[in-house]
Design an enzyme around this catalytic site. Structure first.
Site, PDB file in Angstrom:
ATOM      1  N   CYS A  47       3.428   3.158  -3.110  1.00 26.81           N
ATOM      2  CA  CYS A  47       3.645   2.270  -4.250  1.00 26.81           C
ATOM      3  C   CYS A  47       4.847   1.382  -3.960  1.00 26.81           C
ATOM      4  O   CYS A  47       5.910   1.883  -3.577  1.00 26.81           O
ATOM      5  CB  CYS A  47       3.885   3.096  -5.509  1.00 26.81           C
ATOM      6  SG  CYS A  47       4.275   2.101  -6.972  1.00 26.81           S
ATOM      7  N   CYS A  50       7.854   2.364  -6.630  1.00 28.06           N
ATOM      8  CA  CYS A  50       8.600   3.631  -6.627  1.00 28.06           C
ATOM      9  C   CYS A  50       8.515   4.412  -5.322  1.00 28.06           C
ATOM     10  O   CYS A  50       9.185   5.423  -5.165  1.00 28.06           O
ATOM     11  CB  CYS A  50       8.151   4.510  -7.787  1.00 28.06           C
ATOM     12  SG  CYS A  50       6.509   5.246  -7.570  1.00 28.06           S
ATOM     13  N   CYS A  96      -0.086   3.884 -10.761  1.00 22.84           N
ATOM     14  CA  CYS A  96       0.737   4.881 -10.087  1.00 22.84           C
ATOM     15  C   CYS A  96       1.126   5.958 -11.098  1.00 22.84           C
ATOM     16  O   CYS A  96       1.594   5.648 -12.197  1.00 22.84           O
ATOM     17  CB  CYS A  96       1.979   4.209  -9.511  1.00 22.84           C
ATOM     18  SG  CYS A  96       3.177   5.368  -8.807  1.00 22.84           S
ATOM     19  N   CYS A  99       5.249   5.757 -11.720  1.00 24.44           N
ATOM     20  CA  CYS A  99       5.954   4.643 -12.373  1.00 24.44           C
ATOM     21  C   CYS A  99       5.049   3.764 -13.225  1.00 24.44           C
ATOM     22  O   CYS A  99       5.518   2.773 -13.793  1.00 24.44           O
ATOM     23  CB  CYS A  99       6.679   3.795 -11.337  1.00 24.44           C
ATOM     24  SG  CYS A  99       5.586   2.781 -10.315  1.00 24.44           S
ATOM     25  N   CYS A 119     -10.095  -0.407  -5.261  1.00 25.47           N
ATOM     26  CA  CYS A 119      -9.862  -1.809  -4.932  1.00 25.47           C
ATOM     27  C   CYS A 119      -8.421  -2.126  -5.359  1.00 25.47           C
ATOM     28  O   CYS A 119      -8.123  -2.199  -6.550  1.00 25.47           O
ATOM     29  CB  CYS A 119     -10.879  -2.644  -5.696  1.00 25.47           C
ATOM     30  SG  CYS A 119     -10.872  -4.378  -5.333  1.00 25.47           S
TER      31      CYS A 119
END
EC number: 1.8.4.12
Length: 131
Positions: A47, A50, A96, A99, A119
């Site tokens: 991510c 984070c 995510c 976060c 995707c």
């Protein structure tokens, strides 16, 4: 997993404008424009907000849709799935788990072994070498 919570102003100060628009405001990058769409290097995708590990590069495949596509997250617990009825469509958004960054959507038209296609917007992820 401990959640990371920041204000939109804090996220805006950490991210570039496109990352902020897509990750925090649920935007979408233009198809075939992302740096990871044709990426073939090995590693782990994290991510951008984070640093949580999200996808193993070995699960990436060319879906021809214009965005990086994966058939499975690195762990089911890394993602949260949310029903998305925006833009006159019914889809499943993925965020995510740590976060709440918007990552993209998951569709039931992927390859074996899962039959899923995650995707994902390139601006939401960062490819790092394996440890």
């Amino acid at each position: 997993m401990k959640k990371i919570e920041k204000t939109l102003d804090e996220w805006r100060s950490m991210l570039d404008p496109e990352q902020y628009q897509v990750c925090r405001l649920k935007g979408t990058e233009r198809p075939f424009s992302g740096k990871y769409n044709s990426e073939r290097r090995d590693g782990i995708y994290h991510c951008i907000c984070c640093g949580l590990a999200l996808f193993d590069a070995q699960t990436k495949f060319d879906a021809g849709c214009g965005w990086p596509s994966f058939y499975a997250p690195i762990e089911d617990s890394a993602m949260i799935e949310i029903r998305d009825t925006s833009h006159g469509m019914i889809r499943t958004e993925v965020t995510c788990a740590r976060c709440d960054a918007h990552l993209g959507h998951v569709f039931p038209d992927g390859p074996p072994p899962t039959g899923l296609r995650y995707c994902i917007n390139s601006v939401c992820i960062d490819l790092r070498p394996r440890d």
